[in-house]
Scaffold this motif. Sequence first.
Motif, PDB file in Angstrom:
ATOM      1  N   GLU A 194      -0.475 -10.465   2.585  1.00 36.15           N
ATOM      2  CA  GLU A 194       0.178  -9.568   1.621  1.00 36.15           C
ATOM      3  C   GLU A 194       0.717 -10.345   0.430  1.00 36.15           C
ATOM      4  O   GLU A 194       0.647  -9.879  -0.706  1.00 36.15           O
ATOM      5  N   PRO A 248       6.047  -8.731  -1.919  1.00 34.90           N
ATOM      6  CA  PRO A 248       4.963  -7.757  -2.055  1.00 34.90           C
ATOM      7  C   PRO A 248       5.504  -6.368  -2.398  1.00 34.90           C
ATOM      8  O   PRO A 248       6.567  -5.983  -1.943  1.00 34.90           O
ATOM      9  N   ARG A 249       4.770  -5.674  -3.219  1.00 33.52           N
ATOM     10  CA  ARG A 249       5.200  -4.362  -3.687  1.00 33.52           C
ATOM     11  C   ARG A 249       4.982  -3.279  -2.630  1.00 33.52           C
ATOM     12  O   ARG A 249       4.178  -3.445  -1.714  1.00 33.52           O
ATOM     13  N   TYR A 250       5.719  -2.188  -2.826  1.00 31.90           N
ATOM     14  CA  TYR A 250       5.529  -1.002  -1.993  1.00 31.90           C
ATOM     15  C   TYR A 250       4.530  -0.128  -2.738  1.00 31.90           C
ATOM     16  O   TYR A 250       4.687   0.115  -3.934  1.00 31.90           O
ATOM     17  N   ALA A 251       3.501   0.301  -2.055  1.00 28.15           N
ATOM     18  CA  ALA A 251       2.450   1.066  -2.732  1.00 28.15           C
ATOM     19  C   ALA A 251       2.996   2.408  -3.224  1.00 28.15           C
ATOM     20  O   ALA A 251       3.698   3.097  -2.491  1.00 28.15           O
ATOM     21  N   SER A 252       2.670   2.765  -4.452  1.00 28.81           N
ATOM     22  CA  SER A 252       3.077   4.082  -4.956  1.00 28.81           C
ATOM     23  C   SER A 252       2.163   5.135  -4.348  1.00 28.81           C
ATOM     24  O   SER A 252       1.058   4.833  -3.880  1.00 28.81           O
ATOM     25  N   LEU A 253       2.633   6.363  -4.370  1.00 24.53           N
ATOM     26  CA  LEU A 253       1.833   7.442  -3.775  1.00 24.53           C
ATOM     27  C   LEU A 253       0.545   7.704  -4.559  1.00 24.53           C
ATOM     28  O   LEU A 253      -0.521   7.834  -3.946  1.00 24.53           O
TER      29      LEU A 253
END
Lengths: 695, 256
Positions: free
Chosen positions: B40, B184-189
């Motif tokens: 990640e 690591p980024r949080y995935a956008s919807l």
Amino acid sequence: MERVTFSVGNEGRQVFWNVHDFEWLLYAFSVVALAIFAYGLYRRWKMWTAIGKPEMRIDRIGERLKALFVNSLLQLKTFRELYPGVMHGLIFFGFLVLFIGSAVDAVEFHITEPFGFAFLRGRFYLVFSFLMDLFGLFIFIGIMLALYRRYLLKPDRLGYREERDNTPDDAFALILIALIVATGFVVEALRISVTHSPWEYWSFGGWVLAEVFAGADVRTAEMFHRILWWLHVFISLLFIAYIPYSRLLHILTTPANHFFLSLKPAGSLEPIRDFETAESFGAGRLEDFTWKQIFDADACTRCGRCQDGCPAYLSGKPLSPKKLIQDIKTHWLDRAAIAGKQSSGGGEASGAGEPAKTLTGEVVDLHELWACTNCMYCMEHCPSAIEHVPKVVNMRQYKVLTEADFAPELQLTYRNMENNSNPWGIGAHLRADWAKELGIKTLAEDPAVEYLFYVGCSGSFDDRGKKVSVAFARILQAAGIKFGILGTEEGCCGDSAMRGGNEYLYQSLAQANIEVMNRYGVKKIITTCPHGYNALKKDYPNFGGNFEVYHHTEIIAELIAKGKIALKKPVKGTFTYHDSCFLGRYNDIYEQPRTILKAVPGVKLAEMERTLSQSFCCGAGGARMWMEEDIGERINDMRTDQAIATGAGTIAVACPFCLTMLSDGIKDRKREESMAALDIAEIVWKAMDRDAAAT
Amino acid sequence: MNIVACVKQVPDTEAQIRVKPDGSGIDETGIKWVMNAYDEYGVEEALRLKEKHGGDVTIVSLGPARSLEAIRTALAMGADKGIHICDPALDGADAYVTASALAAAIKGIPFDVIFCGQRAVDDDAGQVGAMLAELLGIPQVTVVTKLEVNGASIRATKPVEGAQLLIESPLPCVITAQKGLNEPRYASLPGIMKAKKKPVDVKNAQALGVSAEAKLKVLKFVPPPARPPGKIISGDDAVAKASQLVGLLRQEAKVI
């Protein structure tokens, strides 16, 4: 017109006395005033309808009319607080009676009297006069109370921290009303000083004032009467014309907002339905709100009741519910003005000017947005029925779902919920370990039970929460209640995800739980956590989860009432009960926990100052449980101080979040030796004195 | 800039690992599979390079059908396309076979920089990244906590024995990512939804021409021995407790 003569026994007064020649002029000016009023309202209407998505708020008319009656006409919410309640009540009911009185007067003068029927005569006239004077005086007193409060008492709620939010409009509106009433009394006094009708002491205000003019000659009095009458007329017409252009507009917008109020359960949020196709989620711009969410802002009177009980505001965070709504209103006024110009000028909608501000970050500061604990105090006490919390959640949805830009600790929480279906990220296979020694069956082992005990994440994974689960399960076993758990098939309820703006995660968690519960044909559910309770009871029906949901305090109260459990061992000490927001304000469960505590022998109950519907949040709601609290004072410490002030040795709670927060508060305040936080179930289990039998 | 990030799907670190009764592997029931945490960091760094320098990010993964989820996760974070090497013949591939397969897949596409996790948290071997660089014949910097890309070269920081090593390398090269490289980024919807439609090329060993023979053979999986229960030392006073402790440390634990 023929002069009517009045006498004792046929009391009355001549309408348009001394100003009869100006009658037509009054009507002409009235038309102008009403035209200005109507134009202002029309312009406002264009602004109300300029921006906002559709939302159904005119269904179930009966319930809406009832809300209108209770909140607008009876002013019940306003009266929850003494000073501002009385202050506003005096002005409101004063105006109401004067308005009705004027209408009655006009009906008689224009409609019934020309047909030879005058009813404002004799005793009815005397009572009428008395009431008009009395309620006129009420208005005057109300205005004086308001001026005194706003400009001398200066309560915090009429500002934001050190800044007062007084505007010239505030003073102008109050003075305008005071002048209407004052000139009205003087006009009445001058008339009485000339006519000398002996019954006019019923018009006590004018009667007393008439003494002042007793020495004046008739001509002078008549001249002053005319001048004052015109002054009275002009100020009154100015008042009417001014309404749509000032804070007086709340006379219309607040009752309208009562009519449009949400008929859904408290704090209920409209689920997002189109994950697949939508490009944007939540409210990032004003256009993402519904018309009602925007209209709310125009119903706000800046009374500040919301702010007075807001845990975020009181603990020094930048959030104030009032400021939030007012900031949205200011932005809406700008945007609606532009939208209005574009539509009337025929220009394209997306065109002119600089790009619109984002709600999240520009209109509303992100620290404000994330400070909200969803505690519902603001909505519970707003006299204008403004819905703050759903706006906060909608804006969070934008930050989380659309932009994926939010606190790293909350990202971790969501990942944990995704991977292990609990916010701590503890292995999902350990979920039922707390129950190992208790002989509790899972529904997979035995689905023929009366209740599903939905344990929730705290009750399953948190060391303190697990003790509550054990105590409650043992109570149920002792009472002979047939219940089961889902074991490792249980998942997180999703409340923190939903309130933190992660509707997508929330829905996937909810659907997983509903699928399992429906598979076992679950009908009745008990939870020990008010967050799960609220989610399962109020939100799961949106996704096909229709269950009878009970909180463990409801069940325990019933077991005690029915004599199924006996509380015989005294648990000595002073207890104070801390109302959980999601149990109290969200679900109106205030009584059961207290009934239970009162049934425990030896318990002395002391209430905190902020209690019941005014309870102060522990700080953990609205996903705040999982976030750093680095601005201002810690909310849980403040609540702990409030509990300490009662002299209680035990803080009784009915929520695992509150349990954690207040236990931490007790540690922060170095009171571990003398104080403890206990769940209601733990206290009851102690009083049942069955430990020896159970272990 | 053409960026490649290699990912492996591994069991969540909190998952309960049970060894199959015959010792041939682990029982996969109830396991939550996730993207290897170190991978990640690699994906995140790849995305940051793309955001800064332009180009596209290709995700490459070797694994069974379920590994597609890990690729989709990376695509949801913002990667552009994926290559999924999926072939039952490659099940249980060792580091050498894995690296050979990855190399074969990557050879077919343009690349300037390749990211791998410094190791995978399931087998903890930490070899694939290094082998991949060797098989491709390009330089490598392993266990990187900071990376700068300037034109045709990179400067990478790696921790060594309480110090930091700053290494320069020309491109293309392999970077293996260590914790600390980034968050690591949080995935956008919308990202998650778009990821469902992004192209993922599924390839088998034959198509890639992978014929590498495993260098390692797993003989048997054995669970770690159950931890013996702790001992609570009792005694009337501190002296008695201490002498008992010394006795146990000497005779039972044999550490003093």
